[in-house]
Motif scaffolding. Sequence first.
Motif, PDB file in Angstrom:
ATOM      1  N   GLU A 161       0.823  -1.210   0.000  1.00  0.00           N
ATOM      2  CA  GLU A 161       0.000   0.000   0.000  1.00  0.00           C
ATOM      3  C   GLU A 161       0.860   1.263   0.000  1.00  0.00           C
ATOM      4  O   GLU A 161       0.498   2.275  -0.604  1.00  0.00           O
ATOM      5  CB  GLU A 161      -0.929  -0.009   1.218  1.00  0.00           C
ATOM      6  N   ALA A 162       2.025   1.199   0.653  1.00  0.00           N
ATOM      7  CA  ALA A 162       2.871   2.387   0.765  1.00  0.00           C
ATOM      8  C   ALA A 162       3.502   2.797  -0.560  1.00  0.00           C
ATOM      9  O   ALA A 162       3.832   3.972  -0.746  1.00  0.00           O
ATOM     10  CB  ALA A 162       3.959   2.147   1.810  1.00  0.00           C
ATOM     11  N   ASN A 163       3.692   1.853  -1.484  1.00  0.00           N
ATOM     12  CA  ASN A 163       4.333   2.201  -2.757  1.00  0.00           C
ATOM     13  C   ASN A 163       3.494   1.792  -3.963  1.00  0.00           C
ATOM     14  O   ASN A 163       4.012   1.684  -5.075  1.00  0.00           O
ATOM     15  CB  ASN A 163       5.726   1.572  -2.854  1.00  0.00           C
ATOM     16  N   HIS A 164       2.204   1.543  -3.750  1.00  0.00           N
ATOM     17  CA  HIS A 164       1.383   1.041  -4.852  1.00  0.00           C
ATOM     18  C   HIS A 164       1.177   2.085  -5.945  1.00  0.00           C
ATOM     19  O   HIS A 164       1.021   1.730  -7.120  1.00  0.00           O
ATOM     20  CB  HIS A 164       0.027   0.561  -4.318  1.00  0.00           C
ATOM     21  N   LYS A 165       1.192   3.358  -5.584  1.00  0.00           N
ATOM     22  CA  LYS A 165       0.969   4.384  -6.606  1.00  0.00           C
ATOM     23  C   LYS A 165       2.138   4.436  -7.590  1.00  0.00           C
ATOM     24  O   LYS A 165       1.939   4.424  -8.812  1.00  0.00           O
ATOM     25  CB  LYS A 165       0.770   5.742  -5.944  1.00  0.00           C
ATOM     26  N   GLY A 166       3.361   4.493  -7.059  1.00  0.00           N
ATOM     27  CA  GLY A 166       4.517   4.574  -7.940  1.00  0.00           C
ATOM     28  C   GLY A 166       4.716   3.326  -8.767  1.00  0.00           C
ATOM     29  O   GLY A 166       4.935   3.393  -9.989  1.00  0.00           O
ATOM     30  N   LEU A 167       4.630   2.146  -8.129  1.00  0.00           N
ATOM     31  CA  LEU A 167       4.850   0.901  -8.863  1.00  0.00           C
ATOM     32  C   LEU A 167       3.667   0.562  -9.760  1.00  0.00           C
ATOM     33  O   LEU A 167       3.850   0.001 -10.849  1.00  0.00           O
ATOM     34  CB  LEU A 167       5.116  -0.233  -7.875  1.00  0.00           C
ATOM     35  N   GLY A 168       2.452   0.899  -9.322  1.00  0.00           N
ATOM     36  CA  GLY A 168       1.293   0.670 -10.181  1.00  0.00           C
ATOM     37  C   GLY A 168       1.359   1.503 -11.446  1.00  0.00           C
ATOM     38  O   GLY A 168       1.064   1.020 -12.550  1.00  0.00           O
ATOM     39  N   ALA A 169       1.763   2.755 -11.307  1.00  0.00           N
ATOM     40  CA  ALA A 169       1.895   3.625 -12.478  1.00  0.00           C
ATOM     41  C   ALA A 169       3.009   3.138 -13.400  1.00  0.00           C
ATOM     42  O   ALA A 169       2.871   3.174 -14.638  1.00  0.00           O
ATOM     43  CB  ALA A 169       2.168   5.056 -12.021  1.00  0.00           C
ATOM     44  N   ALA A 170       4.122   2.659 -12.819  1.00  0.00           N
ATOM     45  CA  ALA A 170       5.221   2.145 -13.640  1.00  0.00           C
ATOM     46  C   ALA A 170       4.797   0.897 -14.408  1.00  0.00           C
ATOM     47  O   ALA A 170       5.157   0.720 -15.582  1.00  0.00           O
ATOM     48  CB  ALA A 170       6.425   1.837 -12.751  1.00  0.00           C
ATOM     49  N   ALA A 171       4.029   0.020 -13.756  1.00  0.00           N
ATOM     50  CA  ALA A 171       3.560  -1.188 -14.435  1.00  0.00           C
ATOM     51  C   ALA A 171       2.637  -0.836 -15.597  1.00  0.00           C
ATOM     52  O   ALA A 171       2.699  -1.451 -16.671  1.00  0.00           O
ATOM     53  CB  ALA A 171       2.849  -2.097 -13.433  1.00  0.00           C
ATOM     54  N   LEU A 172       1.774   0.148 -15.395  1.00  0.00           N
ATOM     55  CA  LEU A 172       0.876   0.570 -16.476  1.00  0.00           C
ATOM     56  C   LEU A 172       1.648   1.212 -17.624  1.00  0.00           C
ATOM     57  O   LEU A 172       1.366   0.953 -18.804  1.00  0.00           O
ATOM     58  CB  LEU A 172      -0.156   1.560 -15.923  1.00  0.00           C
ATOM     59  N   ALA A 173       2.624   2.028 -17.283  1.00  0.00           N
ATOM     60  CA  ALA A 173       3.342   2.774 -18.312  1.00  0.00           C
ATOM     61  C   ALA A 173       4.246   1.881 -19.150  1.00  0.00           C
ATOM     62  O   ALA A 173       4.389   2.101 -20.363  1.00  0.00           O
ATOM     63  CB  ALA A 173       4.158   3.888 -17.661  1.00  0.00           C
ATOM     64  N   TYR A 174       4.856   0.863 -18.538  1.00  0.00           N
ATOM     65  CA  TYR A 174       5.860   0.059 -19.243  1.00  0.00           C
ATOM     66  C   TYR A 174       5.398  -1.374 -19.521  1.00  0.00           C
ATOM     67  O   TYR A 174       6.195  -2.205 -19.955  1.00  0.00           O
ATOM     68  CB  TYR A 174       7.158   0.042 -18.443  1.00  0.00           C
ATOM     69  N   GLY A 175       4.132  -1.682 -19.256  1.00  0.00           N
ATOM     70  CA  GLY A 175       3.582  -2.977 -19.651  1.00  0.00           C
ATOM     71  C   GLY A 175       4.032  -4.145 -18.800  1.00  0.00           C
ATOM     72  O   GLY A 175       4.497  -5.161 -19.340  1.00  0.00           O
ATOM     73  N   HIS A 176       3.889  -4.039 -17.478  1.00  0.00           N
ATOM     74  CA  HIS A 176       4.283  -5.117 -16.575  1.00  0.00           C
ATOM     75  C   HIS A 176       3.104  -5.532 -15.696  1.00  0.00           C
ATOM     76  O   HIS A 176       2.057  -4.875 -15.668  1.00  0.00           O
ATOM     77  CB  HIS A 176       5.459  -4.680 -15.690  1.00  0.00           C
ATOM     78  N   THR A 177       3.307  -6.620 -14.956  1.00  0.00           N
ATOM     79  CA  THR A 177       2.325  -7.137 -14.003  1.00  0.00           C
ATOM     80  C   THR A 177       2.845  -6.881 -12.594  1.00  0.00           C
ATOM     81  O   THR A 177       4.057  -6.790 -12.382  1.00  0.00           O
ATOM     82  CB  THR A 177       2.101  -8.646 -14.225  1.00  0.00           C
ATOM     83  N   VAL A 178       1.932  -6.777 -11.627  1.00  0.00           N
ATOM     84  CA  VAL A 178       2.329  -6.524 -10.242  1.00  0.00           C
ATOM     85  C   VAL A 178       1.827  -7.649  -9.350  1.00  0.00           C
ATOM     86  O   VAL A 178       0.842  -8.322  -9.664  1.00  0.00           O
ATOM     87  CB  VAL A 178       1.782  -5.172  -9.729  1.00  0.00           C
ATOM     88  N   ALA A 179       2.525  -7.850  -8.238  1.00  0.00           N
ATOM     89  CA  ALA A 179       2.095  -8.792  -7.197  1.00  0.00           C
ATOM     90  C   ALA A 179       1.752  -7.976  -5.962  1.00  0.00           C
ATOM     91  O   ALA A 179       2.641  -7.432  -5.303  1.00  0.00           O
ATOM     92  CB  ALA A 179       3.190  -9.805  -6.891  1.00  0.00           C
ATOM     93  N   ALA A 180       0.461  -7.878  -5.663  1.00  0.00           N
ATOM     94  CA  ALA A 180      -0.015  -7.059  -4.547  1.00  0.00           C
ATOM     95  C   ALA A 180       0.169  -7.820  -3.245  1.00  0.00           C
ATOM     96  O   ALA A 180      -0.439  -8.873  -3.035  1.00  0.00           O
ATOM     97  CB  ALA A 180      -1.484  -6.697  -4.757  1.00  0.00           C
ATOM     98  N   SER A 181       1.000  -7.282  -2.361  1.00  0.00           N
ATOM     99  CA  SER A 181       1.339  -7.958  -1.109  1.00  0.00           C
ATOM    100  C   SER A 181       0.630  -7.289   0.061  1.00  0.00           C
ATOM    101  O   SER A 181       0.723  -6.077   0.250  1.00  0.00           O
ATOM    102  CB  SER A 181       2.855  -7.924  -0.885  1.00  0.00           C
ATOM    103  N   SER A 182      -0.066  -8.097   0.858  1.00  0.00           N
ATOM    104  CA  SER A 182      -0.783  -7.603   2.038  1.00  0.00           C
ATOM    105  C   SER A 182      -0.495  -8.532   3.211  1.00  0.00           C
ATOM    106  O   SER A 182      -0.222  -9.714   3.023  1.00  0.00           O
ATOM    107  CB  SER A 182      -2.294  -7.534   1.771  1.00  0.00           C
ATOM    108  N   PRO A 183      -0.575  -8.023   4.448  1.00  0.00           N
ATOM    109  CA  PRO A 183      -0.160  -8.801   5.630  1.00  0.00           C
ATOM    110  C   PRO A 183      -1.213  -9.770   6.158  1.00  0.00           C
ATOM    111  O   PRO A 183      -1.854  -9.525   7.178  1.00  0.00           O
ATOM    112  CB  PRO A 183       0.167  -7.716   6.662  1.00  0.00           C
ATOM    113  N   ILE A 184      -1.412 -10.882   5.486  1.00  0.00           N
ATOM    114  CA  ILE A 184      -2.243 -12.004   5.953  1.00  0.00           C
ATOM    115  C   ILE A 184      -3.610 -11.536   6.443  1.00  0.00           C
ATOM    116  O   ILE A 184      -3.987 -11.746   7.601  1.00  0.00           O
ATOM    117  CB  ILE A 184      -1.531 -12.817   7.060  1.00  0.00           C
ATOM    118  N   ASP A 185      -4.365 -10.917   5.570  1.00  0.00           N
ATOM    119  CA  ASP A 185      -5.706 -10.460   5.935  1.00  0.00           C
ATOM    120  C   ASP A 185      -6.526 -10.313   4.660  1.00  0.00           C
ATOM    121  O   ASP A 185      -6.069  -9.692   3.695  1.00  0.00           O
ATOM    122  CB  ASP A 185      -5.630  -9.129   6.685  1.00  0.00           C
TER     123      ASP A 185
END
Length: 455
Positions: A161-185
């Motif tokens: 959640e702390a870096n989802h904006k920067g990495l999400g935007a980078a994935a959209l801009a350069y054509g990549h996939t992301v792995a969303a990590s959350s603390p067991i919930d």
Amino acid sequence: MVFQFPRQIYNGRIATSILGSGAQTISVGGATAYPFHLFEGQMPNRPRIAMEVWDYDPGPDWPPAARAPFQDVMASPAAWARKCVREFGAELIVLQLKSTDPNGRDAPAAQAAQTVLEVMAACEVPLILWGTANNQKDEEVLKRIAEKTQDQNLCLAPVEEANHKGLGAAALAYGHTVAASSPIDVNLAKQLNILLGNLGVAKEKALIDPTTGGLGYGLEYSFSVMERIRMAALTQEDEKLQMAMINNIGNEVWKSKEAGTSFEEAPQLGDPEKRAVLMETVSAVCYLLAGSDIVILRHPESACLVRLFIDLLMNGGSAKGKPGIHKRLEGKEADLAVLSAAGGRKKDAGTVLKTRAETEKAAKDPAEREKRDQPKTGCASPIETTGSAEKERSPQQADFLPAQAQTTPPRKPERSFRAPALLHHKKEPVPKTPALEQLDLVEKLSRNLDRIHGR
């Protein structure tokens, strides 16, 4: 009437995610039923096995069992990845960017990007990049790599959640996939998926990393959360959870104490190489049954066993006659019977540790075999004494008996005991309390009423 097997009704479907580009693509997800419930739905894409590669030689940080298969290639991440694919059958490569950890080597983003390009050129499978869980450094490094590898459809992880904006935007801009990590919930996983969706990341371009616990170190919590995620996705049609899941198992299992404990330190735990491989394999099997679509493993023998498990559940058959764990280190065994008699003390246990070669040699020796077949006399047999003289003990008995038991004096004869005569006292009347007196009065009145009505 023909028996009909009861079936669960599913209304949802897991999104299909594609990793890699060109001919080097792999599809994960797409299930319409619970894991391996092929009698209720479909699993068009079988779970995938990824093997991890570090971007530097971990050296003594890894136990000998983990280093043995890669001893000749650990200095080169590219050669390491190539060996995982060509010799051990890895379907994906996970490049652990451990050197970028600010608390460790703190390698710059440019160096990490160069390593990624070398690994991509060396192997023919999709690549997953795994950071150090330091939000600021991961965002800096993964954004730089995403730019250098545009349209290669790599998977960037972990995105929190702390870096989802920067990495999400980078994935959209350069054509990549992301792995969303959350603390067991479950709710936190859904919340992060919603945030990524608000940025424009489609569910086909995101994987769920529910946070993986190793065997004995939180596996049951991760397993439970993954089950609930998959149930909500398939039976409750929760679109924000209809994504493939990934588990970073090897990194968690091999850093546990039990995976690195040597045979001399804990002989009762058995062979350390087999122990760690089985810990990793059992963890992977549990996560596959909970719905994992990608399991990240470290040891090739674990990958072999997990691949066999997936094949049997997908295609049927029997594991009888299949090869077991191929050992690369010298096997060791302990005489557990003697170790148990020694009470697990290291001082005594050190005399019962044997290598497998020594055990096999002793089994072939006729003298040793005859000695082994003889009835054993040890500390389990009782020690009889007559008066002050004791029978002679064998050396084995003397070794295992405590010092107090070896010098126990003869038992004294029991004294006869006669109970004293009972004194008979005259029974004295018990004084009545007001409550007892009132009860007597009620009984008298009741008897008088009975007589009156009887007349």
